[in-house]
Design a protein around this motif. Structure first.
Motif, PDB file in Angstrom:
ATOM      1  N   LYS A  53       0.834  -1.204   0.000  1.00 24.62           N
ATOM      2  CA  LYS A  53       0.000   0.000   0.000  1.00 24.62           C
ATOM      3  C   LYS A  53       0.865   1.250   0.000  1.00 24.62           C
ATOM      4  O   LYS A  53       0.635   2.187  -0.768  1.00 24.62           O
ATOM      5  CB  LYS A  53      -0.924  -0.010   1.223  1.00 24.62           C
ATOM      6  CG  LYS A  53      -2.050   0.990   1.142  1.00 24.62           C
ATOM      7  CD  LYS A  53      -2.947   0.886   2.372  1.00 24.62           C
ATOM      8  CE  LYS A  53      -4.035   1.959   2.337  1.00 24.62           C
ATOM      9  NZ  LYS A  53      -4.833   1.960   3.602  1.00 24.62           N
ATOM     10  N   LYS A  54       1.865   1.284   0.871  1.00 20.36           N
ATOM     11  CA  LYS A  54       2.747   2.441   0.958  1.00 20.36           C
ATOM     12  C   LYS A  54       3.555   2.629  -0.323  1.00 20.36           C
ATOM     13  O   LYS A  54       3.887   3.758  -0.698  1.00 20.36           O
ATOM     14  CB  LYS A  54       3.690   2.297   2.162  1.00 20.36           C
ATOM     15  CG  LYS A  54       4.008   3.634   2.807  1.00 20.36           C
ATOM     16  CD  LYS A  54       4.931   3.488   4.011  1.00 20.36           C
ATOM     17  CE  LYS A  54       5.463   4.852   4.410  1.00 20.36           C
ATOM     18  NZ  LYS A  54       6.573   4.748   5.381  1.00 20.36           N
ATOM     19  N   ALA A  55       3.883   1.515  -0.981  1.00 19.95           N
ATOM     20  CA  ALA A  55       4.638   1.587  -2.234  1.00 19.95           C
ATOM     21  C   ALA A  55       3.721   1.858  -3.425  1.00 19.95           C
ATOM     22  O   ALA A  55       4.199   2.049  -4.546  1.00 19.95           O
ATOM     23  CB  ALA A  55       5.412   0.291  -2.450  1.00 19.95           C
ATOM     24  N   LYS A  56       2.405   1.824  -3.164  1.00 17.13           N
ATOM     25  CA  LYS A  56       1.412   2.023  -4.221  1.00 17.13           C
ATOM     26  C   LYS A  56       1.555   1.000  -5.354  1.00 17.13           C
ATOM     27  O   LYS A  56       1.512   1.349  -6.542  1.00 17.13           O
ATOM     28  CB  LYS A  56       1.469   3.453  -4.778  1.00 17.13           C
ATOM     29  CG  LYS A  56       0.946   4.472  -3.771  1.00 17.13           C
ATOM     30  CD  LYS A  56       1.127   5.888  -4.253  1.00 17.13           C
ATOM     31  CE  LYS A  56       0.714   6.890  -3.178  1.00 17.13           C
ATOM     32  NZ  LYS A  56       1.233   8.245  -3.418  1.00 17.13           N
ATOM     33  N   VAL A  57       1.741  -0.254  -4.948  1.00 18.44           N
ATOM     34  CA  VAL A  57       1.718  -1.369  -5.902  1.00 18.44           C
ATOM     35  C   VAL A  57       0.853  -2.472  -5.290  1.00 18.44           C
ATOM     36  O   VAL A  57       0.449  -2.370  -4.132  1.00 18.44           O
ATOM     37  CB  VAL A  57       3.139  -1.926  -6.174  1.00 18.44           C
ATOM     38  CG1 VAL A  57       4.029  -0.858  -6.785  1.00 18.44           C
ATOM     39  CG2 VAL A  57       3.756  -2.486  -4.896  1.00 18.44           C
ATOM     40  N   SER A  58       0.582  -3.495  -6.066  1.00 16.80           N
ATOM     41  CA  SER A  58      -0.259  -4.546  -5.508  1.00 16.80           C
ATOM     42  C   SER A  58       0.570  -5.532  -4.690  1.00 16.80           C
ATOM     43  O   SER A  58       1.774  -5.698  -4.902  1.00 16.80           O
ATOM     44  CB  SER A  58      -0.998  -5.285  -6.614  1.00 16.80           C
ATOM     45  OG  SER A  58      -0.228  -6.336  -7.092  1.00 16.80           O
ATOM     46  N   THR A  59      -0.108  -6.193  -3.751  1.00 24.29           N
ATOM     47  CA  THR A  59       0.568  -7.104  -2.825  1.00 24.29           C
ATOM     48  C   THR A  59       1.340  -8.195  -3.553  1.00 24.29           C
ATOM     49  O   THR A  59       2.429  -8.598  -3.132  1.00 24.29           O
ATOM     50  CB  THR A  59      -0.470  -7.769  -1.909  1.00 24.29           C
ATOM     51  OG1 THR A  59      -1.391  -6.768  -1.470  1.00 24.29           O
ATOM     52  CG2 THR A  59       0.195  -8.399  -0.713  1.00 24.29           C
ATOM     53  N   SER A  60       0.769  -8.691  -4.641  1.00 22.94           N
ATOM     54  CA  SER A  60       1.414  -9.826  -5.315  1.00 22.94           C
ATOM     55  C   SER A  60       2.767  -9.455  -5.921  1.00 22.94           C
ATOM     56  O   SER A  60       3.573 -10.334  -6.214  1.00 22.94           O
ATOM     57  CB  SER A  60       0.496 -10.390  -6.397  1.00 22.94           C
ATOM     58  OG  SER A  60       0.118  -9.377  -7.291  1.00 22.94           O
ATOM     59  N   MET A  61       3.013  -8.165  -6.098  1.00 19.91           N
ATOM     60  CA  MET A  61       4.307  -7.735  -6.618  1.00 19.91           C
ATOM     61  C   MET A  61       5.448  -8.087  -5.661  1.00 19.91           C
ATOM     62  O   MET A  61       6.596  -8.278  -6.090  1.00 19.91           O
ATOM     63  CB  MET A  61       4.293  -6.222  -6.867  1.00 19.91           C
ATOM     64  CG  MET A  61       3.562  -5.827  -8.128  1.00 19.91           C
ATOM     65  SD  MET A  61       4.284  -6.536  -9.631  1.00 19.91           S
ATOM     66  CE  MET A  61       3.319  -8.016  -9.851  1.00 19.91           C
ATOM     67  N   ILE A  62       5.128  -8.175  -4.378  1.00 26.60           N
ATOM     68  CA  ILE A  62       6.160  -8.546  -3.404  1.00 26.60           C
ATOM     69  C   ILE A  62       6.629  -9.970  -3.649  1.00 26.60           C
ATOM     70  O   ILE A  62       7.824 -10.244  -3.705  1.00 26.60           O
ATOM     71  CB  ILE A  62       5.618  -8.367  -1.964  1.00 26.60           C
ATOM     72  CG1 ILE A  62       5.462  -6.868  -1.673  1.00 26.60           C
ATOM     73  CG2 ILE A  62       6.537  -9.031  -0.950  1.00 26.60           C
ATOM     74  CD1 ILE A  62       4.802  -6.567  -0.358  1.00 26.60           C
TER      75      ILE A  62
END
Lengths: 220, 220
Positions: A53-62
DNA sequence: GTCTATAGTCCGATAGAC
DNA sequence: GTCTATCGGACTATAGAC
């Protein structure tokens, strides 16, 4: 000369693919978000949703870029130690005089940690103890830094002194410096003093004075 | 004389109801289980189920006796600071000579922390930063200990010296001692040395020597 | 490479029997 | 006061569309 770049910029300049070109921006964003959150809240207390959320990307990107939440921690450790090696590999090793060399080593360590203080705190305090892979890697790398870069070389000349407790004077010096960075948030709460640029103009030499006066007198 | 009781026994002798009689055994068991797990794994990484399992009681007993998982942390903090006050309130304050008084204060602090090292690490490293109630309480209590019990009184006599950075020499001393306890598990990994009873026979005086030589020379 | 949706697990807290 | 059973939600990781 003090490098005033912040952690976030440092990550940006170091997260590159093998060819040297910039990799996708998302990986950098996740890393910086994770470093800030792990630093502030700790590894266990930080969720992947929050990082994303803080990185403004979706969780699956991690998971795509790092495999798992743990993978972020591994990458942080790699980056930190490679940066420390870079920053510590400097002029003080060539200095012949013991006192001057130690003083330069102390200042070099403080400046290197200052540039990586968020990652340092994460690595020292937030590696889960059951993650033996990272715990062992940290021990190995810390040993290299402390003994090869700072300690053994710098203390040549004391070797024939009797009864020196290297197991005390070594951790004592590391302790002064490490705890400054690990407990940095607590110091202003307790002493009402500010840790700003003015502080760091005085701090390294002041610490070196106290330590060197103390250890040198003890060793004589 | 060093008090060799372990944390677990200390809790046992301090968790009593207001009347002074022993309270139910379950509360003690939960506290000791929680202290060991929080110390080893951290507060966030430890679950209530795990605490209850190790204490051999049911999970709901935690909420019954402590209200919440956070309630355990609050009680740990209360116990820790009450014990520190007890252990630190000793002989050194009456000593007139500055150097002797500081040396006694250093030894007193080391011995007091040694008896409460698990709780100390939990309180210094594992209070969630968003728990402002406990963060503020910790700051207040640490201030009391450091300034009232150790620091201000002990440094009378330096007050007229010019240019002394109390914001450096204070945290430097705390840093040596605190980091010894906070990074205790790391030291053997790095230095191959053991922290045993033999070590602690030498350690307090050795630290006091280095620090006092260093600070006294700096202040002259 | 990036997203949405969700599977499967574990979390802290509580209801209710005894 | 202590237990068992369970609620509602948060967690990490992944499947599958684009």
């Amino acid at each position: 000369m003090i490098d005033t770049r912040k952690n976030s910029d440092i990550i940006k300049s170091n997260v590159r693919s093998k060819g040297g070109e910039n990799i996708t921006n998302i990986k950098e964003k996740i890393l910086n978000s994770a470093i800030n959150l792990f630093y502030k809240k700790g590894f266990e207390a930080t969720g992947v949703r929050e990082i994303a959320k803080k990185a403004k990307v979706s969780t699956s990107m991690i998971n795509y870029h790092f495999g798992s939440k743990n993978g972020i921690l591994e990458e942080i450790m790699e980056i930190f130690f490679s940066q420390m090696n870079e920053y510590l590999d400097k002029e003080h090793v060539k200095e012949k005089d013991l006192e001057i060399r130690l003083r330069l080593a102390i200042k070099s360590l403080i400046n290197a940690l200052r540039k990586n203080e968020k990652m340092f705190k994460i690595i020292m305090l937030h590696i889960p103890e059951e993650n033996t892979k990272l715990v062992n890697l940290r021990a190995k790398k810390l040993k290299e830094i402390i003994f090869k870069k700072i300690w053994i070389d710098d203390f040549k000349g004391f070797e024939n002194s009797e009864g020196i407790r290297y197991d005390i004077i070594g951790p004592a010096l590391s302790g002064i410096i490490f705890s400054h960075f690990l407990l940095k948030d607590l110091i202003p709460q307790i002493t009402n003093s500010n840790i700003d640029n003015e502080f760091y103009e005085v701090y390294p030499d002041y610490i070196a004075d106290i330590y060197l006066y103390g250890v040198l007198k003890k060793l004589k």
